[in-house]
Design a protein around this motif. Structure first.
Motif, PDB file in Angstrom:
ATOM      1  N   ASN A 145       0.841  -1.217   0.000  1.00 41.25           N
ATOM      2  CA  ASN A 145       0.000   0.000   0.000  1.00 41.25           C
ATOM      3  C   ASN A 145       0.865   1.251   0.000  1.00 41.25           C
ATOM      4  O   ASN A 145       0.598   2.205  -0.725  1.00 41.25           O
ATOM      5  CB  ASN A 145      -0.932   0.024   1.231  1.00 41.25           C
ATOM      6  N   ARG A 146       1.914   1.241   0.824  1.00 38.94           N
ATOM      7  CA  ARG A 146       2.774   2.440   0.884  1.00 38.94           C
ATOM      8  C   ARG A 146       3.536   2.611  -0.437  1.00 38.94           C
ATOM      9  O   ARG A 146       3.697   3.741  -0.928  1.00 38.94           O
ATOM     10  CB  ARG A 146       3.751   2.338   2.072  1.00 38.94           C
ATOM     11  N   LYS A 161       2.552   1.732  -3.392  1.00 38.53           N
ATOM     12  CA  LYS A 161       1.593   2.270  -4.382  1.00 38.53           C
ATOM     13  C   LYS A 161       1.370   3.752  -4.151  1.00 38.53           C
ATOM     14  O   LYS A 161       1.319   4.538  -5.085  1.00 38.53           O
ATOM     15  CB  LYS A 161       0.256   1.517  -4.270  1.00 38.53           C
ATOM     16  N   GLU A 162       1.239   4.116  -2.888  1.00 41.07           N
ATOM     17  CA  GLU A 162       1.041   5.543  -2.567  1.00 41.07           C
ATOM     18  C   GLU A 162       2.233   6.373  -3.021  1.00 41.07           C
ATOM     19  O   GLU A 162       2.071   7.476  -3.556  1.00 41.07           O
ATOM     20  CB  GLU A 162       0.917   5.730  -1.049  1.00 41.07           C
ATOM     21  N   SER A 175       2.819  14.537   3.978  1.00 39.45           N
ATOM     22  CA  SER A 175       1.855  14.458   2.889  1.00 39.45           C
ATOM     23  C   SER A 175       1.867  15.746   2.057  1.00 39.45           C
ATOM     24  O   SER A 175       2.388  16.764   2.495  1.00 39.45           O
ATOM     25  CB  SER A 175       0.463  14.238   3.439  1.00 39.45           C
ATOM     26  N   ASP A 203       1.838   6.987  -6.658  1.00 42.21           N
ATOM     27  CA  ASP A 203       0.763   7.945  -6.961  1.00 42.21           C
ATOM     28  C   ASP A 203       1.145   9.350  -6.514  1.00 42.21           C
ATOM     29  O   ASP A 203       0.872  10.337  -7.199  1.00 42.21           O
ATOM     30  CB  ASP A 203      -0.552   7.523  -6.283  1.00 42.21           C
ATOM     31  N   GLU A 204       1.795   9.438  -5.357  1.00 42.91           N
ATOM     32  CA  GLU A 204       2.224  10.752  -4.866  1.00 42.91           C
ATOM     33  C   GLU A 204       3.234  11.372  -5.816  1.00 42.91           C
ATOM     34  O   GLU A 204       3.208  12.584  -6.051  1.00 42.91           O
ATOM     35  CB  GLU A 204       2.858  10.621  -3.468  1.00 42.91           C
TER      36      GLU A 204
END
Ligand code: MRU
Length: 359
Positions: A121-122, A124-125, A357, A128-129
């Protein structure tokens, strides 16, 4: 990014949900070859041997490398071992360490399958980030190009760049290319001087390729031509990427960047750096402390290209010994500004991010 009209990311999770697809960038622009990474060792090799490269893309590949390793063995020991192996692949770009830290932190506190899921998950983030970061770098850099275009009354804006900080160095858009693509897409005439970037020629091979795919006018030049073009008033702006920026604003980037910055200063040409926040190393005070990767002398003594039969071939350029420092440091005093996803900064030290973030 589009290749022959089809949209790709430079790295992507395959439909199986666990293996990862990259391009073999060693073969571009001659051959478009996709490679699947199925083990941590393959990811580490792809980074070390530069099948995949560029600071943000190293981060994404490293992040998935750690996931692949956990898939084989989700123990604490293996997490530590894989982290170390991946971190040792390329020492200069801080993004790699940042991403490994992020995935490791996400994995810790979980065990077994949950740990694997948290790591994926991280990762993938992070991908995307990166896309969102670059889009925002584009939005913040675009006004600079608009302003120059306005002053030039419709004549092309000439941008000089070094190495490849385009979509092939990131997950998508690129850092320096995001504002260039946006300017081009809104009808601003832009022209890019592309430093060939010896010894591995990332400019001539990769930047020129992606600019061509996007239809942006560009001209490849020998690395030594930039100073001359600046003296002749043929460069409006230098725009380069970076592998690490230290607290005082020193910029580490592909070898040869420093010489461009010196020439830009002498000729009053603005020298901008495009970077995502994960490229800033707030733990390091100054550029002189950055570990500079020494790569194989063969990258200098040999060169790859297409032979007359259209096959990728390698020829020897010199019989002498060679040295191959892969990066140099441009002092902050030579930098006009830092184009980040949060805006254009004049100063790094006093603009520490409040949160990880995106703002
Ligand atoms: O050795 P490389 O090809 O990984 O070097 C790449 C660069 O120096 C880029 O300019 C830098 O990583 C910024 S990429 C957005």
């Amino acid at each position: 990014m589009k290749i022959e009209g089809t949209h790709y990311r430079s790295i992507a999770l395959n439909e199986d949900g666990w293996s990862v697809r990259i391009f073999d960038q060693r073969k571009l622009p001659w051959k478009l070859e996709f490679v699947n990474l199925e083990t941590m060792e393959q990811a580490a090799r792809a980074i070390r041997e530069m099948w995949t490269r560029g600071a943000p893309l190293l981060a994404a590949t490293g992040a998935y490398g750690l996931c692949l390793s956990l898939r084989d063995n989700a123990s604490d020991e293996n997490l530590e071992q894989a982290y170390k192996t991946l971190l040792a692949t390329r020492p200069t770009a801080i993004n790699l360490r940042w991403a490994l830290d992020e995935v490791k932190a996400a994995a810790q506190g979980h065990q077994g399958q949950e740990r694997i899921n948290a790591a994926y998950n991280r990762a993938k983030e992070i991908c995307d980030e990166d896309v969102e970061i670059n889009r925002n770098i584009g939005l913040h850099g675009l006004p600079l190009l608009r302003e120059i275009a306005k002053k030039k009354g419709g004549a092309p804006v000439n941008i000089l760049t070094h190495c490849n900080a385009g979509w092939l160095a990131t997950v998508d858009y690129g850092t320096i290319t995001a504002p260039i693509y946006m300017a081009h897409d809104e009808g601003i005439p832009v022209h890019v001087w592309v430093d060939e970037t010896r010894p591995r020629n990332q400019g001539a091979l990769l930047t020129a390729y992606e600019l061509a795919q996007h239809g942006v006018p560009h001209t490849v030049i020998a690395d030594n031509a930039g100073g001359h073009l600046m003296q002749k008033g043929q460069v409006d702006l230098c725009l380069v990427g970076t592998d690490r920026v230290t607290r005082n604003g020193d910029v580490c980037n592909k070898i040869g960047t420093y010489l461009k910055a010196l020439a830009a200063k002498d000729n009053n040409v603005p020298f901008y750096i495009a970077l995502p926040y994960p490229t800033i190393d707030y733990s390091m005070a100054r550029g002189a402390d950055i570990p500079i990767e020494e790569r194989s002398a063969e990258e200098v003594t040999y060169i790859d290209g297409l032979d007359e039969d259209g096959k990728i071939a390698r020829v020897r350029l010199t019989g002498s010994n060679a040295a191959n420092p892969a990066f140099d440091v441009t002092p902050a005093r030579l930098v006009t500004g830092y184009i980040t996803e949060r805006g254009v900064l004049q100063d790094i030290e006093n603009q520490a991010p409040q949160a990880r973030s995106l703002a």
